[in-house]
Design an enzyme around this catalytic site. Structure first.
Site, mmCIF file in Angstrom:
data_model
loop_
_atom_site.group_PDB
_atom_site.id
_atom_site.type_symbol
_atom_site.label_atom_id
_atom_site.label_comp_id
_atom_site.label_asym_id
_atom_site.label_seq_id
_atom_site.Cartn_x
_atom_site.Cartn_y
_atom_site.Cartn_z
ATOM 1 N N ASP A 9 0.874 -1.152 0.000
ATOM 2 C CA ASP A 9 0.000 0.000 0.000
ATOM 3 C C ASP A 9 0.931 1.227 0.000
ATOM 4 O OD1 ASP A 9 -2.468 1.478 0.341
ATOM 5 O OD2 ASP A 9 -1.849 1.803 2.399
ATOM 6 N N ASP A 11 -0.101 5.143 0.947
ATOM 7 C CA ASP A 11 -0.333 6.122 2.015
ATOM 8 C C ASP A 11 -0.332 5.448 3.384
ATOM 9 O OD1 ASP A 11 -0.932 8.787 0.664
ATOM 10 O OD2 ASP A 11 -2.261 7.444 -0.432
ATOM 11 N N ASP A 161 -1.468 -0.850 5.944
ATOM 12 C CA ASP A 161 -1.646 -0.274 7.287
ATOM 13 C C ASP A 161 -3.094 -0.176 7.730
ATOM 14 O OD1 ASP A 161 -1.997 1.855 5.281
ATOM 15 O OD2 ASP A 161 -2.198 3.184 7.011
#
Length: 212
Positions: A9, A11, A161
């Site tokens: 991922d 961001d 995250d």
């Protein structure tokens, strides 16, 4: 042995953009019809799943694609100011040196991600960057990328995250490493039963090598 592909991922996992995204989301709250996030609420939201956050915010699901488009556009002028998560650059270089294939699947724009990576001399590390405007359709995006690139699910580990990263990876039948340095808290990530949970980028190589 099949060469491992590590998909990240962006961001909150590679780029330290979480605070900026919260500030931007608050500024756009009135326009898109959801509640602003106070510092106290942010602590609460970190302990909620992605679906629970959407419900809590009150935003219409139909408005989310338009919100994401607006956020990506607004980030374009700020992307050069963001920094990598401390330790992630070293971890990525180490993975590349160990001959792992690296890629990115993100809701951010490919243009923003490419500019960020080039600013921090990380662009050469990644084999692909795939951008998709979705909240809960990440499984479809993952499956499409694997099919297009003829990558077997058993050779992939996803690194993210948020709880939705875990959910999407499980549905795509790939292993997932949840990281605690991004948006969601360790507690709520653990509840989603990721294959691995780590608290610092330096632990990436160890976990990945032990499962290659």
């Amino acid at each position: 042995m099949t060469q491992k592909v590590i998909i990240f991922d962006f961001d909150g996992t590679i780029a330290d953009t979480v605070d900026a995204l919260v500030t931007l989301a608050n500024r756009l709250a009135l326009e898109f019809g959801y509640v602003q996030i106070t510092p106290n609420e942010l602590a609460l939201l970190r302990n909620l799943t992605s679906r629970e956050i959407i419900k809590y915010s009150g935003i219409s699901l139909f408005k989310i694609p338009f919100l994401l488009k607006k956020v990506k556009s607004e980030l374009k002028d700020k992307i050069k100011d963001f920094q990598p998560i401390p330790g992630i650059k070293e971890a990525l270089i180490e993975l590349k040196n160990q001959d792992f294939r690296l890629g990115i699947i993100t809701s951010n724009s490919q243009e923003n991600v490419t500019e960020f990576l080039n600013c921090h001399e990380l662009g050469y590390l990644f084999e692909f960057i795939h951008s998709g405007v979705t909240i809960f359709g990440k499984t479809t995006i993952i499956n499409n990328v694997l099919r297009q690139r003829q990558i077997k699910p058993q050779s992939v580990i996803y690194v993210g995250d948020e709880t939705r990263d875990i959910e999407a990876s499980k549905k795509a039948n790939i292993k997932v490493i949840a990281v605690t340095w991004g948006f969601n808290s360790a507690e709520v990530l653990l509840q989603q039963k990721p294959d691995f949970l780590i608290d610092h980028p330096s632990k990436l190589l160890e976990v990945i090598k032990n499962n290659s």
